[in-house]
Design an enzyme around this catalytic site. Sequence first.
Site, mmCIF file in Angstrom:
data_model
loop_
_atom_site.group_PDB
_atom_site.id
_atom_site.type_symbol
_atom_site.label_atom_id
_atom_site.label_comp_id
_atom_site.label_asym_id
_atom_site.label_seq_id
_atom_site.Cartn_x
_atom_site.Cartn_y
_atom_site.Cartn_z
ATOM 1 N N ASP A 1 26.617 8.873 -22.789
ATOM 2 C CA ASP A 1 26.798 8.328 -24.136
ATOM 3 C C ASP A 1 25.846 7.150 -24.320
ATOM 4 O O ASP A 1 25.962 6.134 -23.622
ATOM 5 C CB ASP A 1 28.248 7.873 -24.297
ATOM 6 C CG ASP A 1 28.693 7.836 -25.742
ATOM 7 O OD1 ASP A 1 27.878 8.135 -26.621
ATOM 8 O OD2 ASP A 1 29.880 7.513 -25.976
ATOM 9 N N LYS B 1 24.514 11.763 -25.850
ATOM 10 C CA LYS B 1 25.190 11.752 -27.150
ATOM 11 C C LYS B 1 24.823 10.469 -27.872
ATOM 12 O O LYS B 1 24.729 9.406 -27.248
ATOM 13 C CB LYS B 1 26.707 11.825 -26.996
ATOM 14 C CG LYS B 1 27.459 11.833 -28.336
ATOM 15 C CD LYS B 1 28.958 11.933 -28.155
ATOM 16 C CE LYS B 1 29.593 10.615 -27.791
ATOM 17 N NZ LYS B 1 29.492 9.591 -28.895
ATOM 18 N N GLU C 1 25.422 8.375 -31.933
ATOM 19 C CA GLU C 1 26.279 8.347 -33.106
ATOM 20 C C GLU C 1 25.490 8.355 -34.403
ATOM 21 O O GLU C 1 24.386 7.837 -34.487
ATOM 22 C CB GLU C 1 27.165 7.087 -33.074
ATOM 23 C CG GLU C 1 28.180 7.082 -31.936
ATOM 24 C CD GLU C 1 29.086 5.865 -31.964
ATOM 25 O OE1 GLU C 1 29.912 5.744 -31.055
ATOM 26 O OE2 GLU C 1 28.973 5.031 -32.907
ATOM 27 N N ASP D 1 30.872 5.522 -24.012
ATOM 28 C CA ASP D 1 30.742 4.074 -24.111
ATOM 29 C C ASP D 1 32.104 3.411 -24.306
ATOM 30 O O ASP D 1 32.200 2.182 -24.316
ATOM 31 C CB ASP D 1 29.769 3.682 -25.223
ATOM 32 C CG ASP D 1 30.219 4.101 -26.621
ATOM 33 O OD1 ASP D 1 31.266 4.774 -26.734
ATOM 34 O OD2 ASP D 1 29.510 3.780 -27.598
ATOM 35 N N GLU E 1 35.011 12.748 -35.343
ATOM 36 C CA GLU E 1 36.068 11.799 -34.968
ATOM 37 C C GLU E 1 36.776 11.243 -36.189
ATOM 38 O O GLU E 1 36.134 10.767 -37.131
ATOM 39 C CB GLU E 1 35.492 10.647 -34.138
ATOM 40 C CG GLU E 1 36.546 9.634 -33.720
ATOM 41 C CD GLU E 1 36.074 8.628 -32.689
ATOM 42 O OE1 GLU E 1 36.875 7.759 -32.303
ATOM 43 O OE2 GLU E 1 34.905 8.722 -32.261
#
Length: 307
Positions: free
Chosen positions: A90, A120, A122, A50, A189
């Site tokens: 994403d 994926k 978050e 993204d 991250e």
Amino acid sequence: MSTPPQGKLALPKLAEMKRRGEKIVMVTAYDAPGARFAEDAGIDIVLVGDTAAMVVLGYEGTTVPVTMDEMLFLTRTVARAARRPIVIGDMPFGSYQVSDEAAVENAIRFVKEAGADAVKLEGAGPSLSRVRAIVGAGIPVMGHVGLTPQSATMLGGFKTQGKTAGAAKQLVEDAEALEAEGCFAVVLEAVPAPVAAEVTRRLSVPTIGIGAGPDCDGQVLVYHDLLGLTEGHLPRFVKRYANLSREIRDALESYADEVRSGTFPEEQHTYEMPAEELEAFERTVTSPSKRSPTAQATKQSSTATNA
């Protein structure tokens, strides 16, 4: 899910690579040329991130505005060109936060409409039930903890996460929870290296680091960052392997100069036709009898006006 195409890197191979101590290479891509370059370089995983919001679509400092339709379009172009790498779509902000059902529906779109091999998303916490639901629908999920750009405002901006003992402990627990819910890998991250090393030691699935030190099972960087296509301030964890922005600008300036001066195109850039066909063509366009009635009427009207 359907059987992966022949030559496609199988997801279980990633866990095998972790056990053997082989590093996993992941990079973002947003179009077919980028996917082909990744393919030729032997990249293992291509993430259609993204981050497209910032590096492709022109939004500054946020990934939030990119839509599902935009992400599906970009993922579809990458999936067409990436034969061996695992292609991960994403999930953008808003595509999975509302409910488990919406998360599954949008994950299915990534696989069915865009040809992604996995998705994926978050965070942990509320995202854990989303992971469980998507995996339960037969779609592989990559987790993502630490700095999660979609919720950067809540985190106080794009800052390192897990710097206190309590925050580091929570990060470890979140990563373990994502594995327990079925994630085949977890992105770490902007996490202190010792914390990422502990997560990597605890998980049986691979960790993919971005600003998380050398002990992760693999690494990922944004395509435009590592190639030097982005300019201005870059995160500390970015290493530039080329400076293509300067080369591209120089090439465009040279092109513009040559067009304006008339030195491009040269003879080698043009096409010819057989001499006899050229002669016939010239007779056709210069012979008055071959002109259309409209053209002749226009000429006569012009002549009368000038008179």
